[in-house]
Design an enzyme around this catalytic site. Sequence first.
Site, PDB file in Angstrom:
ATOM      1  N   ARG A  55      22.144 -32.920  -1.932  1.00 34.31           N
ATOM      2  CA  ARG A  55      21.409 -32.816  -0.672  1.00 34.31           C
ATOM      3  C   ARG A  55      20.115 -33.640  -0.795  1.00 34.31           C
ATOM      4  O   ARG A  55      19.781 -34.117  -1.873  1.00 34.31           O
ATOM      5  CB  ARG A  55      21.109 -31.347  -0.337  1.00 34.31           C
ATOM      6  CG  ARG A  55      20.571 -30.615  -1.545  1.00 34.31           C
ATOM      7  CD  ARG A  55      19.545 -29.611  -1.255  1.00 34.31           C
ATOM      8  NE  ARG A  55      18.397 -30.182  -0.606  1.00 34.31           N
ATOM      9  CZ  ARG A  55      17.451 -30.875  -1.237  1.00 34.31           C
ATOM     10  NH1 ARG A  55      17.522 -31.114  -2.532  1.00 34.31           N
ATOM     11  NH2 ARG A  55      16.418 -31.345  -0.569  1.00 34.31           N
ATOM     12  N   ARG A  92      27.117 -34.530   7.456  1.00 34.98           N
ATOM     13  CA  ARG A  92      25.775 -34.029   7.785  1.00 34.98           C
ATOM     14  C   ARG A  92      25.127 -35.018   8.760  1.00 34.98           C
ATOM     15  O   ARG A  92      24.824 -36.141   8.379  1.00 34.98           O
ATOM     16  CB  ARG A  92      24.918 -33.859   6.522  1.00 34.98           C
ATOM     17  CG  ARG A  92      25.426 -32.750   5.610  1.00 34.98           C
ATOM     18  CD  ARG A  92      24.381 -32.271   4.644  1.00 34.98           C
ATOM     19  NE  ARG A  92      23.278 -31.620   5.314  1.00 34.98           N
ATOM     20  CZ  ARG A  92      22.166 -31.255   4.677  1.00 34.98           C
ATOM     21  NH1 ARG A  92      22.019 -31.488   3.396  1.00 34.98           N
ATOM     22  NH2 ARG A  92      21.185 -30.660   5.333  1.00 34.98           N
ATOM     23  N   ASP A 244      14.159 -36.822   6.788  1.00 35.47           N
ATOM     24  CA  ASP A 244      15.595 -37.112   6.901  1.00 35.47           C
ATOM     25  C   ASP A 244      15.848 -38.257   7.861  1.00 35.47           C
ATOM     26  O   ASP A 244      16.891 -38.917   7.810  1.00 35.47           O
ATOM     27  CB  ASP A 244      16.339 -35.861   7.352  1.00 35.47           C
ATOM     28  CG  ASP A 244      16.248 -34.818   6.258  1.00 35.47           C
ATOM     29  OD1 ASP A 244      15.240 -34.090   6.224  1.00 35.47           O
ATOM     30  OD2 ASP A 244      17.140 -34.791   5.403  1.00 35.47           O
ATOM     31  N   LYS A 255      12.911 -31.093   7.212  1.00 35.95           N
ATOM     32  CA  LYS A 255      13.367 -29.699   7.123  1.00 35.95           C
ATOM     33  C   LYS A 255      12.630 -28.798   8.108  1.00 35.95           C
ATOM     34  O   LYS A 255      11.423 -28.938   8.306  1.00 35.95           O
ATOM     35  CB  LYS A 255      13.144 -29.241   5.676  1.00 35.95           C
ATOM     36  CG  LYS A 255      13.487 -27.820   5.360  1.00 35.95           C
ATOM     37  CD  LYS A 255      14.914 -27.456   5.696  1.00 35.95           C
ATOM     38  CE  LYS A 255      15.931 -28.438   5.128  1.00 35.95           C
ATOM     39  NZ  LYS A 255      17.284 -28.228   5.669  1.00 35.95           N
TER      40      LYS A 255
END
Length: 369
Positions: A55, A92, A244, A255
């Site tokens: 991740r 994802r 991200d 996040k």
Amino acid sequence: MLVNQQHFRTIWPKFDDGKAMVQVIDQTRLPHVFAVADIASLQDMVHAIKTMQVRGAPLIGAAAAYGIALAMEESCTDVQLSHAAITLVAARPTAVNLKWAVDRMLARLQPLPLQDRPRAAWAEAAVICDEDVLLNQAIGQHGLEIICQQVRSKTRTLNILTHCNAGWLATVDFGTALAPIYAARDAGINLHVWVGETRPRNQGASLTAWELGQHGVPHTVISDNAGGHLMLQGQVDMVIVGADRVTATGDVCNKIGTYLKALAAYHGDVTGARIPFYAAVPSPTIDWTIEEGVAHIEIEERHADELIWISGKLADGTIASVNVLPSDTQVVNPAFDVTPAKFVTGIITEHGVFAPDQLREMLECREDA
Ligand code: MRU
């Protein structure tokens, strides 16, 4: 980085007796167990990304590149290539590095004769990994300059707050948000890191605290709700997070909970002095096709089980999950949020540090390179 004094990256290929596979540090088992997982097929890689054995935006990109290489071992037709690309990108949706890496692999492999594709795929995935390491080292050096500026105005330990895990575990090596912190620590700067635990999956408590500890960086885990309080109390000098996806105008998607940290930093300490808020971001994390993040970045909605169950180590040493919600409670679990650029002091990239509204200047740096 070092694990028990041994150097590791988070992902690497393994070639044994003509059989190719990928090995990764299994992040679902940290901090209590350090384990390496074998990934032998495209399907395994998709599973590893979905279940978050791997991740963090840059690492997901590297993993997807190796996923394509594994797919080419199975079959190197155009059909297989596009099947692998579609499956990996869907694994994802928020971290743009995944699509960036898949697009790069497609551009490299599609023009090649079928028999040349497997070898080229392994080679390109390795280059993506090596580049990630170099980008993060450069981010570390540019971020170190900002930390040094902050240190000059302080007579005590510099307190940096981070959220989630944007350390070396989230990349191939060195990390993004933590790269400047490691560089500062190695330069002998007196610093301390506040680590938000980062519910629901606790990447801060489980991963950031673990890797900072391995590197000997002083740190303290706080509940996610404590950040604003500490800022008001003057106990946070700067915030550094990863991302991200960052838009062309400097909106930062990271996040869930990052936005609240940025808001609190913007309003500052009790005197109203703004606390600098930086996102550390390698160029593959910037999505130049999007201007406005809140409306246009797809936010991953994760499974309700992440809120219902908490996993940890029991007193007898066994790892267990416990249910913390009343049965039949409704749950909504967005995994990311977008911090609008107005709350962001700067974006630390491999090309230097940019104010959000100057981010496009980075394109000129890239063209000069
Ligand atoms: O859901 P995760 O754990 O993949 O989310 C990771 C983060 O939000 C990180 O802070 C981000 O990917 C930056 S990675 C250097």
